[in-house]
Design a protein around this motif. Sequence first.
Motif, PDB file in Angstrom:
ATOM      1  N   SER A  25      21.235 -14.571 -72.846  1.00  0.00           N
ATOM      2  CA  SER A  25      22.141 -14.450 -71.712  1.00  0.00           C
ATOM      3  C   SER A  25      23.275 -15.474 -71.826  1.00  0.00           C
ATOM      4  N   ASN A  26      24.416 -15.131 -71.299  1.00  0.00           N
ATOM      5  CA  ASN A  26      25.545 -16.059 -71.261  1.00  0.00           C
ATOM      6  C   ASN A  26      25.492 -16.956 -70.035  1.00  0.00           C
ATOM      7  N   LYS A  27      24.491 -16.735 -69.221  1.00  0.00           N
ATOM      8  CA  LYS A  27      24.326 -17.500 -67.992  1.00  0.00           C
ATOM      9  C   LYS A  27      24.006 -18.959 -68.338  1.00  0.00           C
ATOM     10  N   PRO A  28      24.689 -19.921 -67.709  1.00  0.00           N
ATOM     11  CA  PRO A  28      24.407 -21.328 -68.008  1.00  0.00           C
ATOM     12  C   PRO A  28      23.024 -21.734 -67.496  1.00  0.00           C
ATOM     13  N   ALA A  29      22.453 -22.717 -68.139  1.00  0.00           N
ATOM     14  CA  ALA A  29      21.121 -23.190 -67.762  1.00  0.00           C
ATOM     15  C   ALA A  29      21.183 -23.840 -66.374  1.00  0.00           C
ATOM     16  N   TYR A  30      20.113 -23.731 -65.615  1.00  0.00           N
ATOM     17  CA  TYR A  30      20.051 -24.284 -64.265  1.00  0.00           C
ATOM     18  C   TYR A  30      20.008 -25.810 -64.328  1.00  0.00           C
ATOM     19  N   VAL A  31      20.823 -26.435 -63.494  1.00  0.00           N
ATOM     20  CA  VAL A  31      20.830 -27.880 -63.373  1.00  0.00           C
ATOM     21  C   VAL A  31      20.503 -28.211 -61.920  1.00  0.00           C
ATOM     22  N   SER A  32      19.472 -29.030 -61.735  1.00  0.00           N
ATOM     23  CA  SER A  32      19.022 -29.334 -60.371  1.00  0.00           C
ATOM     24  C   SER A  32      20.059 -30.142 -59.616  1.00  0.00           C
ATOM     25  N   GLU A  35      20.127 -33.790 -60.558  1.00  0.00           N
ATOM     26  CA  GLU A  35      20.739 -33.981 -61.874  1.00  0.00           C
ATOM     27  C   GLU A  35      22.263 -33.874 -61.770  1.00  0.00           C
ATOM     28  N   ARG A  36      22.752 -32.935 -60.949  1.00  0.00           N
ATOM     29  CA  ARG A  36      24.199 -32.797 -60.752  1.00  0.00           C
ATOM     30  C   ARG A  36      24.782 -34.055 -60.117  1.00  0.00           C
ATOM     31  N   LYS A  38      23.574 -37.119 -60.410  1.00  0.00           N
ATOM     32  CA  LYS A  38      23.580 -38.160 -61.444  1.00  0.00           C
ATOM     33  C   LYS A  38      24.772 -37.983 -62.367  1.00  0.00           C
ATOM     34  N   LEU A  39      25.022 -36.741 -62.781  1.00  0.00           N
ATOM     35  CA  LEU A  39      26.148 -36.476 -63.675  1.00  0.00           C
ATOM     36  C   LEU A  39      27.477 -36.806 -63.002  1.00  0.00           C
ATOM     37  N   ALA A  40      27.586 -36.505 -61.711  1.00  0.00           N
ATOM     38  CA  ALA A  40      28.809 -36.802 -60.981  1.00  0.00           C
ATOM     39  C   ALA A  40      29.024 -38.313 -60.899  1.00  0.00           C
ATOM     40  N   LEU A  41      27.952 -39.069 -60.652  1.00  0.00           N
ATOM     41  CA  LEU A  41      28.061 -40.524 -60.589  1.00  0.00           C
ATOM     42  C   LEU A  41      28.472 -41.108 -61.936  1.00  0.00           C
ATOM     43  N   LEU A  42      27.886 -40.602 -62.997  1.00  0.00           N
ATOM     44  CA  LEU A  42      28.246 -41.076 -64.332  1.00  0.00           C
ATOM     45  C   LEU A  42      29.708 -40.783 -64.637  1.00  0.00           C
ATOM     46  N   ALA A  43      30.167 -39.616 -64.265  1.00  0.00           N
ATOM     47  CA  ALA A  43      31.565 -39.244 -64.507  1.00  0.00           C
ATOM     48  C   ALA A  43      32.491 -40.157 -63.704  1.00  0.00           C
ATOM     49  N   GLN A  44      32.105 -40.462 -62.472  1.00  0.00           N
ATOM     50  CA  GLN A  44      32.905 -41.359 -61.640  1.00  0.00           C
ATOM     51  C   GLN A  44      32.981 -42.744 -62.260  1.00  0.00           C
ATOM     52  N   GLU A  45      31.840 -43.254 -62.729  1.00  0.00           N
ATOM     53  CA  GLU A  45      31.803 -44.585 -63.336  1.00  0.00           C
ATOM     54  C   GLU A  45      32.679 -44.637 -64.583  1.00  0.00           C
ATOM     55  N   GLN A  46      32.616 -43.599 -65.396  1.00  0.00           N
ATOM     56  CA  GLN A  46      33.428 -43.552 -66.610  1.00  0.00           C
ATOM     57  C   GLN A  46      34.911 -43.503 -66.260  1.00  0.00           C
TER      58      GLN A  46
END
Length: 57
Positions: A25-32, A35-36, A38-46
Amino acid sequence: MNRRKKIVTKFNNKDKRANAKLHKSNKPAYVSKAEREKLALLAQEQQIESINDETCL
C-alpha cells in the motif's frame, strides 16, 4: 457443480491473498499521537538551534 465452485473460489481467494501481499500500500505507516508530539518537539529544537547558530555568525 457446487463442489467444483467451492474449489475454484478457494483457489481464487488464495491467489488474491498472495497478490495482495506483493502489492504494498502507498498508505503511510501509522504514527501515534505521542510520537508525533516528540517529533514536533525535536523539529522545534532543531529550528531554534539553527536560528541561534545563524545569529552567532
